[in-house]
Design an enzyme around this catalytic site. Structure first.
Site, PDB file in Angstrom:
ATOM      1  N   HIS A   1      47.915  39.457  36.668  1.00 57.01           N
ATOM      2  CA  HIS A   1      46.842  38.415  36.910  1.00 57.01           C
ATOM      3  C   HIS A   1      47.142  37.312  37.899  1.00 57.01           C
ATOM      4  O   HIS A   1      46.168  36.788  38.430  1.00 57.01           O
ATOM      5  CB  HIS A   1      46.391  37.811  35.571  1.00 57.01           C
ATOM      6  CG  HIS A   1      45.758  38.566  34.750  1.00 57.01           C
ATOM      7  ND1 HIS A   1      44.307  39.079  34.922  1.00 57.01           N
ATOM      8  CD2 HIS A   1      46.042  38.992  33.514  1.00 57.01           C
ATOM      9  CE1 HIS A   1      43.776  39.587  34.000  1.00 57.01           C
ATOM     10  NE2 HIS A   1      44.809  39.596  33.011  1.00 57.01           N
TER      11      HIS A   1
ATOM     12  N   CYS B   1      42.174  43.568  27.883  1.00 56.44           N
ATOM     13  CA  CYS B   1      42.112  42.646  28.588  1.00 56.44           C
ATOM     14  C   CYS B   1      41.044  41.619  28.320  1.00 56.44           C
ATOM     15  O   CYS B   1      39.666  42.203  28.139  1.00 56.44           O
ATOM     16  CB  CYS B   1      42.237  42.984  30.220  1.00 56.44           C
ATOM     17  SG  CYS B   1      42.301  41.472  31.198  1.00 56.44           S
ATOM     18  N   LEU B   2      41.353  40.342  28.081  1.00 54.71           N
ATOM     19  CA  LEU B   2      40.284  39.348  27.626  1.00 54.71           C
ATOM     20  C   LEU B   2      39.176  39.332  28.747  1.00 54.71           C
ATOM     21  O   LEU B   2      37.992  38.857  28.609  1.00 54.71           O
ATOM     22  CB  LEU B   2      40.829  38.122  27.279  1.00 54.71           C
ATOM     23  CG  LEU B   2      41.861  37.990  26.133  1.00 54.71           C
ATOM     24  CD1 LEU B   2      42.211  36.861  25.954  1.00 54.71           C
ATOM     25  CD2 LEU B   2      40.822  38.526  24.889  1.00 54.71           C
TER      26      LEU B   2
ATOM     27  N   GLN C   1      42.691  33.461  34.672  1.00 54.61           N
ATOM     28  CA  GLN C   1      41.543  33.795  33.769  1.00 54.61           C
ATOM     29  C   GLN C   1      40.683  32.722  33.255  1.00 54.61           C
ATOM     30  O   GLN C   1      39.398  33.070  32.855  1.00 54.61           O
ATOM     31  CB  GLN C   1      41.939  34.467  32.774  1.00 54.61           C
ATOM     32  CG  GLN C   1      42.689  35.975  32.892  1.00 54.61           C
ATOM     33  CD  GLN C   1      43.043  36.575  31.808  1.00 54.61           C
ATOM     34  OE1 GLN C   1      44.247  36.304  31.272  1.00 54.61           O
ATOM     35  NE2 GLN C   1      42.447  37.558  31.237  1.00 54.61           N
TER      36      GLN C   1
HETATM   37 ZN    ZN Z   1      44.399  40.681  31.217  1.00 54.13          ZN
END
Ligand code: ZN
Length: 182
Positions: A149, A103-104, A54
């Protein structure tokens, strides 16, 4: 302290499988700095978990810390801070349970996702020591979400009904929850 930009859905790096760390890499000063950046970025974003892809690092690392004070997920108890390198996940109880996941990397949205209610995770901690934990209930969902992820998956891939994908600002949370869980 260094807060990293969190990549959003559509960025191809979020769709790639991450690589394992070597023991030497886990113990390296670079990885200690990466971990600091991960915790700082997670805190500033107000999330409960963050995976290295991420922030654009295609390596198998995630950090998780449930916090009572989270605005994003009410009624949550504090957890210890988990640092997870090279995880292997196995299902302990495949009975599905559903939560409204956010989710970010998918800011502003929530979707209803059902996942196994209990899992086992074998991983290496920040000292490269092997650990195993069994996670249940909401923590099991958080682990599965974060570890997804590391294999290029997002929660939207796990949704059975795309009609439950909603902007948080439009959700009348309790009513919707009851409707879906009934
Ligand atoms: Zn996430």
């Amino acid at each position: 302290m260094s807060v990293k930009e969190i990549l959003r859905m559509g960025n191809p790096l979020l769709r790639k499988e991450a690589e394992d760390f070597t023991i030497e890499e886990i113990k390296s000063p670079e990885t200690k700095l990466l971990l600091e950046d991960m915790w700082d970025s997670l805190e500033v974003a107000g999330g409960i978990g963050l995976a290295a892809p991420q922030i654009g690092i295609l390596k198998k690392l995630a950090v998780i810390k449930l916090s009572e004070e989270s605005d994003r997920y009410p009624d949550m108890e504090d957890s210890e801070p988990y640092v997870i390198f090279n995880p292997k996940v196995s299902v302990v109880d495949e009975t599905e349970q559903g939560f409204w996941e956010g989710c970010l990397s998918v800011p502003g949205l929530r979707g209803f996702v059902e996942r196994p209610r209990s899992i086992r995770v074998d991983f290496l901690d920040e000292n490269a020591v092997p650990r195993t934990i069994e996670a249940e209930d909401f923590l099991a969902t958080v682990f599965q979400h974060e570890l997804d992820h590391l294999v290029g998956k997002l929660y939207v891939d796990r949704m059975k009904d795309i009609k439950t994908l909603m902007f948080e600002e439009e959700m009348v949370f309790d009513e919707i929850k009851e409707e879906v869980l009934d």
